[in-house]
Write a protein that holds these residues in place. Structure first.
Motif, PDB file in Angstrom:
ATOM      1  N   PRO A  60     -47.370 -30.655  15.420  1.00 41.69           N
ATOM      2  CA  PRO A  60     -48.296 -31.736  15.057  1.00 41.69           C
ATOM      3  C   PRO A  60     -49.703 -31.255  14.707  1.00 41.69           C
ATOM      4  CG  PRO A  60     -47.824 -31.768  17.409  1.00 41.69           C
ATOM      5  CD  PRO A  60     -46.871 -30.793  16.793  1.00 41.69           C
ATOM      6  N   THR A  61     -50.082 -30.069  15.211  1.00 39.66           N
ATOM      7  CA  THR A  61     -51.402 -29.514  14.933  1.00 39.66           C
ATOM      8  C   THR A  61     -51.288 -27.993  14.839  1.00 39.66           C
ATOM      9  OG1 THR A  61     -51.971 -29.240  17.264  1.00 39.66           O
ATOM     10  CG2 THR A  61     -52.547 -31.351  16.248  1.00 39.66           C
ATOM     11  N   LYS A  62     -52.300 -27.365  14.285  1.00 39.75           N
ATOM     12  CA  LYS A  62     -52.363 -25.895  14.273  1.00 39.75           C
ATOM     13  C   LYS A  62     -52.403 -25.368  15.706  1.00 39.75           C
ATOM     14  CE  LYS A  62     -56.240 -23.669  13.327  1.00 39.75           C
ATOM     15  NZ  LYS A  62     -57.387 -23.015  12.631  1.00 39.75           N
ATOM     16  N   GLU A  63     -53.134 -26.044  16.550  1.00 43.98           N
ATOM     17  CA  GLU A  63     -53.257 -25.662  17.958  1.00 43.98           C
ATOM     18  C   GLU A  63     -51.895 -25.576  18.634  1.00 43.98           C
ATOM     19  OE1 GLU A  63     -54.730 -28.607  21.088  1.00 43.98           O
ATOM     20  OE2 GLU A  63     -56.532 -27.434  20.672  1.00 43.98           O
ATOM     21  N   GLU A  64     -51.021 -26.525  18.287  1.00 43.24           N
ATOM     22  CA  GLU A  64     -49.719 -26.606  18.948  1.00 43.24           C
ATOM     23  C   GLU A  64     -48.815 -25.430  18.592  1.00 43.24           C
ATOM     24  OE1 GLU A  64     -47.591 -28.301  21.890  1.00 43.24           O
ATOM     25  OE2 GLU A  64     -49.564 -28.903  21.162  1.00 43.24           O
ATOM     26  N   VAL A  65     -49.068 -24.756  17.465  1.00 44.54           N
ATOM     27  CA  VAL A  65     -48.297 -23.568  17.107  1.00 44.54           C
ATOM     28  C   VAL A  65     -48.428 -22.523  18.211  1.00 44.54           C
ATOM     29  CG1 VAL A  65     -48.066 -21.660  15.465  1.00 44.54           C
ATOM     30  CG2 VAL A  65     -48.567 -23.947  14.626  1.00 44.54           C
TER      31      VAL A  65
END
Length: 199
Positions: A60-65
């Motif tokens: 859902p976000t770059k952070e979640e990668v």
């Protein structure tokens, strides 16, 4: 006529797993090469040869990668499958050996890279701290399921919080080490806890 059972994931699931892994691998490479903040979702998607909309179907976000933990579900299953006569700490130590002892070197490097990145990027560290109470609650549910207690019980939540704190300390010390050393260090941290944290 009955068909033979096959627990292997189907073609669709394997393709999804490959796409997710490709997105993550390219993201980690780009984060290393040009920095987390400078890397965009569009760049990751292009490198993985998917569209940005496909990226967002998986993360859902770059952070979640970086923050998504693929080991947790495997570890929870192993924890619940340990022999019932084991105490929660004994089961946890067995789980550590079971799960990390069976990780490929490639998967270990991904996990190590993920944790190094979290430790080095302030916004990722902050996100982890914000999720800390959620992590305690999730682990408390696993402990409660194993011992037949309510996850909201004080003792269960206290146990979960102490274990996560102990694991965090051991993890930070072993992060740069080979996987075998990591397992030994984490097991030592849990053994110290099991002994009542003597000084």
């Amino acid at each position: 006529m009955a068909q033979p059972s096959d627990d292997r994931p189907g073609l669709r699931e394997r393709k999804k797993a490959r796409t997710r892994r490709a997105i993550r691998d390219h993201a980690m490479r780009l984060f290393t090469e040009q920095g987390y903040a400078a890397t965009t979702v569009e760049q990751i998607a292009e490198a993985a040869e998917v569209s940005p909309s496909t990226f967002f179907r998986y993360f859902p976000t770059k952070e979640e990668v970086v923050l998504a933990d693929d080991i947790d579900p495997v570890a929870f299953e192993s924890f619940q499958n340990q022999p019932p006569e084991m105490t929660p700490l004994e089961a946890l130590r067995a789980t550590l050996t079971d799960v990390f002892g069976n990780l490929s070197e490639e998967d270990w490097e991904l996990e190590r890279h993920r944790q190094v990145l979290i430790a080095s990027v302030p916004e990722l560290r902050a996100a982890v701290l914000l999720r800390l109470s959620e992590s305690v609650a999730v682990f408390a549910e696993q402990v409660a399921k194993r011992v037949g207690r309510d996850p909201a019980d004080f003792e269960v939540r206290n146990f979960a919080g102490v274990v996560l704190g102990t694991a965090l300390t051991g993890f930070s010390e072993a992060l740069e080490q080979p996987m075998k050393t990591y397992i030994e260090t984490m097991d030592r941290a849990l053994e110290h806890l099991q002994q009542g944290l003597p000084l």
